[in-house]
Design a protein around this motif. Structure first.
Motif, mmCIF file in Angstrom:
data_model
loop_
_atom_site.group_PDB
_atom_site.id
_atom_site.type_symbol
_atom_site.label_atom_id
_atom_site.label_comp_id
_atom_site.label_asym_id
_atom_site.label_seq_id
_atom_site.Cartn_x
_atom_site.Cartn_y
_atom_site.Cartn_z
ATOM 1 N N LEU A 1 0.827 -1.193 0.032
ATOM 2 C CA LEU A 1 0.035 0.187 -0.110
ATOM 3 C C LEU A 1 0.886 1.254 0.079
ATOM 4 C CD1 LEU A 1 -2.696 -1.419 2.515
ATOM 5 C CD2 LEU A 1 -2.947 -1.126 0.016
ATOM 6 N N PHE A 2 1.975 1.232 0.741
ATOM 7 C CA PHE A 2 2.550 2.554 0.791
ATOM 8 C C PHE A 2 3.571 2.927 -0.447
ATOM 9 C CE2 PHE A 2 6.723 4.549 1.644
ATOM 10 C CZ PHE A 2 6.336 5.785 2.378
ATOM 11 N N ASP A 3 4.147 1.604 -0.816
ATOM 12 C CA ASP A 3 5.196 2.017 -1.955
ATOM 13 C C ASP A 3 4.385 2.152 -3.311
ATOM 14 O OD1 ASP A 3 8.036 1.600 -1.189
ATOM 15 O OD2 ASP A 3 7.424 -0.112 -0.356
ATOM 16 N N PHE A 4 3.043 1.729 -3.373
ATOM 17 C CA PHE A 4 2.535 2.276 -4.762
ATOM 18 C C PHE A 4 2.067 3.942 -4.612
ATOM 19 C CE2 PHE A 4 2.382 -2.239 -6.214
ATOM 20 C CZ PHE A 4 2.423 -2.003 -7.581
ATOM 21 N N ALA A 5 1.971 4.133 -3.281
ATOM 22 C CA ALA A 5 1.551 5.533 -3.035
ATOM 23 C C ALA A 5 2.727 6.417 -3.333
ATOM 24 C CB ALA A 5 0.843 5.697 -1.709
ATOM 25 N N ALA A 6 4.015 5.826 -2.866
ATOM 26 C CA ALA A 6 5.156 6.619 -3.075
ATOM 27 C C ALA A 6 5.710 6.926 -4.372
ATOM 28 C CB ALA A 6 6.281 5.812 -2.176
ATOM 29 N N ALA A 7 5.230 5.788 -5.166
ATOM 30 C CA ALA A 7 5.672 5.827 -6.497
ATOM 31 C C ALA A 7 5.017 6.793 -7.482
ATOM 32 C CB ALA A 7 5.479 4.362 -7.326
ATOM 33 N N VAL A 8 3.484 6.683 -6.857
ATOM 34 C CA VAL A 8 2.657 7.888 -7.612
ATOM 35 C C VAL A 8 3.113 9.269 -7.335
ATOM 36 C CG1 VAL A 8 0.194 8.601 -7.743
ATOM 37 C CG2 VAL A 8 0.974 6.069 -7.742
#
Lengths: 257, 172
Positions: A106-113
């Motif tokens: 959940l966190f890393d997809f948000a960081a990527a975006v």
């Protein structure tokens, strides 16, 4: 920054603090898997991601230093819990592996975006740095995705564990997008499109993946973001983390490393 | 009036600095120099011989960077004719694996690391599923994990020669 007015500096600081603190604190949590990973490869993966995230936070703290804040070590190691702007999700203990994996997804997809959005920022020094981070976080999302796919389909127990962790973390994850007091200024000045846009784009990436893996989230009207972290309100888990993280530094803050 | 010819102090050239930097190796991969690794992004030499070198990190969290800054400064300081030495880090023109020289790719292989493919876009990470084995050259390989003993490496297995190997991760 010469092109910033006073309000823009405050807005940029708020933005940098929350991203840097998220990465420092989750980086520290990831490092707690060192020596404990369920497989050697996972031990190494979480340790490597910890190193990436802490490194990423350092360069963001350096940008804050350029804007007049104290140097990176002072900022990272001497603030008290109320001065941290991380979302509450990142400070939660590592729990079981499935919990850490779902949080990482959940966190890393948000960081990527977030990095994708900031790569277009008018704040050039930030845009340059996140362009670098984009290449790094791709390996994190790839890792998260691989295991989410495998464990959600492996057997009933693994599927149930992933689904239960997702249930536990969903509202926590929505807390990543808690709006700050400067959303308008950030948007007008072209620094950042804002948390709302980020959240929508994240949902458009994450929801189809979860669906593909046969995982479900509650209906939208049941979503209750766990907010407060951005304003310095934290769970009882943050202080012990800070105590441990700062233990060596505090023994002699003036030591040369 | 007689004017004695002043023997001009030989100017240090950028090329000379690059040459000595070939002696400074990556502490984590001692077969490759900082020049071949592609992390030296700029060198400025003033007429007085003051040198300013700009490095750019491979990965933001690379722990070897600070050490390499010191090693670079130390080596250049010992070049005759050099005045002050300044080494700084920047993200202008950030590093990617295409910045590794041809010589550098060979050096990686010498260290037993599969070199990253040229012009690989990390948006297509499937390239990692068929990295050429540094031992036998086969691409009948699979990635075991995108993380390895250092941030810049992934771990693989060769189904042809049945050996595990590491690769230098492609980064765009």
């Amino acid at each position: 920054m010469d092109f910033f007015n006073e309000q823009q500096v405050l807005a940029a600081k708020e933005l940098l603090y929350k991203i840097a603190d998220d990465h420092l604190i989750l980086g520290h949590r990831n490092s707690e898997w060192t020596g404990l990973g369920p497989l050697l490869e996972e031990d190494i993966a979480f340790s490597s991601m910890a190193q990436d995230k802490i490194g990423q936070s350092e360069h963001l703290y350096n940008l804050l230093h350029d804007l007049g804040e104290a140097d990176a070590d002072t900022v990272a190691f001497t603030r008290n819990k109320g001065q941290f702007h991380c979302c509450q999700m990142v400070e939660l203990p590592i729990g079981t592996y499935d919990f850490s994996l779902v949080r990482h997804f959940l966190f890393d997809f948000a960081a990527a975006v977030r990095f994708d959005l900031l790569a277009e920022s008018s704040y050039e020094n930030l845009a340059k740095i996140v362009k670098k981070y984009r290449g790094e976080v791709k390996y994190h999302t790839m890792h998260a995705n691989t295991w989410m796919m495998q464990l959600s389909a492996a057997n009933e127990e693994s599927h149930t564990r992933i689904q239960n962790s997702l249930n536990e973390l969903w509202n926590q994850a929505l807390g990543m997008f808690e709006e700050g007091p400067y959303e308008g200024i950030l948007k007008e000045s072209g620094i950042f499109l804002g948390e709302k846009v980020l959240k929508e784009r994240w949902l458009s990436v994450v929801l189809p993946l979860l669906e593909k893996y046969g995982l479900t989230v509650s209906a939208v009207n049941y979503w209750k973001p766990v907010n407060g972290g951005r304003a310095g309100q934290h769970t009882e888990h943050l202080q012990p983390l800070l105590d441990e993280m700062c233990e060596v530094f505090s023994t002699d803050p003036s030591a040369e490393w | 009036m007689d004017v004695k010819p002043v023997k001009a102090k030989p100017m240090i050239s950028k090329e000379e600095i690059i040459e000595v930097l070939h002696e400074v190796k990556d502490p984590e991969i001692p077969t490759i120099s900082v020049v071949d690794l592609g992390i030296v992004s700029n060198i400025e030499v003033s007429p007085a011989g003051d040198v300013k070198i700009t490095l750019t990190p491979t990965f933001a969290g690379c722990p070897a960077l600070k050490l390499m800054e010191k090693m670079v400064a130390e080596r250049v300081r010992h070049v005759e004719g050099v005045g002050t030495v300044e080494v700084e880090t920047t993200f202008d023109n950030p590093w990617n694996t295409d910045k590794i020289s041809e010589q550098g790719l060979l050096a990686l292989k010498k260290h037993g690391l599969a070199p990253p493919p040229r012009h690989s876009s990390t948006s297509q990470l499937d390239v990692l599923e068929r990295m050429a084995c540094p031992w036998c050259g086969s691409t009948n390989t699979s990635m075991k994990t995108p993380f390895g003993p250092t941030l810049c490496r992934s771990m693989h297995y060769c189904d042809n020669c049945l050996q595990a190997f590491e690769s230098f991760k492609p980064v765009e």
